[in-house]
Write an enzyme that holds these catalytic residues in place. Sequence first.
Site, PDB file in Angstrom:
ATOM      1  N   ASN A  40      16.186  55.826  51.813  1.00  0.00           N
ATOM      2  CA  ASN A  40      16.472  57.225  51.489  1.00  0.00           C
ATOM      3  C   ASN A  40      15.971  57.510  50.062  1.00  0.00           C
ATOM      4  O   ASN A  40      16.644  57.197  49.085  1.00  0.00           O
ATOM      5  CB  ASN A  40      17.985  57.470  51.602  1.00  0.00           C
ATOM      6  N   LYS A  57      15.734  60.238  48.628  1.00  0.00           N
ATOM      7  CA  LYS A  57      16.413  61.411  48.057  1.00  0.00           C
ATOM      8  C   LYS A  57      15.378  62.340  47.409  1.00  0.00           C
ATOM      9  O   LYS A  57      14.263  62.451  47.913  1.00  0.00           O
ATOM     10  CB  LYS A  57      17.505  60.978  47.084  1.00  0.00           C
ATOM     11  N   HIS A  66      24.870  63.544  54.885  1.00  0.00           N
ATOM     12  CA  HIS A  66      24.999  62.664  53.714  1.00  0.00           C
ATOM     13  C   HIS A  66      26.037  63.256  52.759  1.00  0.00           C
ATOM     14  O   HIS A  66      26.128  64.481  52.619  1.00  0.00           O
ATOM     15  CB  HIS A  66      23.639  62.531  53.010  1.00  0.00           C
ATOM     16  N   GLU A  98      29.271  54.919  54.572  1.00  0.00           N
ATOM     17  CA  GLU A  98      28.899  54.969  53.156  1.00  0.00           C
ATOM     18  C   GLU A  98      30.100  55.451  52.339  1.00  0.00           C
ATOM     19  O   GLU A  98      30.299  56.672  52.200  1.00  0.00           O
ATOM     20  CB  GLU A  98      27.758  55.960  52.940  1.00  0.00           C
ATOM     21  N   GLY A 120      25.439  54.939  44.588  1.00  0.00           N
ATOM     22  CA  GLY A 120      24.833  55.057  43.258  1.00  0.00           C
ATOM     23  C   GLY A 120      25.711  54.551  42.120  1.00  0.00           C
ATOM     24  O   GLY A 120      25.373  54.741  40.952  1.00  0.00           O
ATOM     25  N   SER A 165      25.081  51.323  47.135  1.00  0.00           N
ATOM     26  CA  SER A 165      24.825  50.334  46.077  1.00  0.00           C
ATOM     27  C   SER A 165      24.365  48.961  46.574  1.00  0.00           C
ATOM     28  O   SER A 165      24.635  47.940  45.959  1.00  0.00           O
ATOM     29  CB  SER A 165      26.053  50.168  45.173  1.00  0.00           C
ATOM     30  N   GLY A 190      19.492  53.659  48.935  1.00  0.00           N
ATOM     31  CA  GLY A 190      19.114  54.806  48.112  1.00  0.00           C
ATOM     32  C   GLY A 190      18.266  54.319  46.946  1.00  0.00           C
ATOM     33  O   GLY A 190      17.040  54.181  47.057  1.00  0.00           O
ATOM     34  N   GLY A 191      18.912  54.031  45.820  1.00  0.00           N
ATOM     35  CA  GLY A 191      18.206  53.597  44.610  1.00  0.00           C
ATOM     36  C   GLY A 191      17.209  52.475  44.855  1.00  0.00           C
ATOM     37  O   GLY A 191      16.074  52.508  44.363  1.00  0.00           O
TER      38      GLY A 191
HETATM   39  P1  PGA Z   1      22.528  53.988  46.801  1.00  0.00           P
HETATM   40  O1  PGA Z   1      22.507  55.234  47.777  1.00  0.00           O
HETATM   41  O2  PGA Z   1      21.925  52.832  47.556  1.00  0.00           O
HETATM   42  O3  PGA Z   1      21.693  54.407  45.632  1.00  0.00           O
HETATM   43  O4  PGA Z   1      23.947  53.730  46.440  1.00  0.00           O
HETATM   44  C1  PGA Z   1      22.841  55.103  49.122  1.00  0.00           C
HETATM   45  C2  PGA Z   1      22.866  56.447  49.769  1.00  0.00           C
HETATM   46  O5  PGA Z   1      23.152  57.456  49.128  1.00  0.00           O
HETATM   47  O6  PGA Z   1      22.584  56.570  50.948  1.00  0.00           O
END
Ligand code: PGA
Length: 223
Positions: A6, A8, A85, A149, A155, A186, A206-207
């Site tokens: 993702n 974003k 989300h 999630e 994040g 995360s 995400g990240g």
């Molecule tokens: P993250 O994001 O891996 O940066 O925590 C996950 C997400 O928002 O789907």
Amino acid sequence: MLIILNNKCNFTLNQFKQYSQELTTIKTQHELVLCPTNIYLSITPKSEIVLGAQDISMYHEGSKTGEVAAKQLKSMNVEYVIVGHSERRLYLNENDKQITEKLRRSLEQDIIPILCVGETIGDYQQVVSKQLEILKNIEHFENVIIAYEPVWAIGSGKTPTIKQINEVISFIKKIYPQNKVIYGGSINEFNISNLKSNLIDGYLLGGLSLNSERLKAFLENLE
Ligand code: PGA
């Protein structure tokens, strides 16, 4: 396993071109699904990586300025879409009614929806079972992938323990035994070694999805 990337709202055009080229060099047995910002869907290089979208319109195509409809995503070879989300629930006030319509629009076009659920703080059971109730109004809900999630993990660098994740996923699978359930929040190339389990059908990144080298390290540690 299903690995959802993702991106974003990240990358300028040139950054995305470089990043997406790097992704084409990744070799993995897992199914990688890249969800770029919509404007980059058409310039994602052809590779084994499958295309996903980060959102979908609740409306059919037509006079809906600014929207991107399921039929349009399908015509871009999009196979998956993230729905509900927590960032959209929070910043765009997305509600269950809209999320239900989005799931319907996706399934009508054979795009597999990934429905995100998770508690902000405290007990997950009430929040998650309430968020999942909308599946009861969806035909072929068994085709929806559920992404657990916890909002506090997104994040933040914090994750539940594998015991906690297993507990929530077992809870979900008891109610929806036919649905795949993935975990997101995360996840990185280091903590993945402690966050594997037979109950988890994949991960939503995400990240970590933004850095191809770190992603490769993650995939190696996932093996
Ligand atoms: P993250 O994001 O891996 O940066 O925590 C996950 C997400 O928002 O789907």
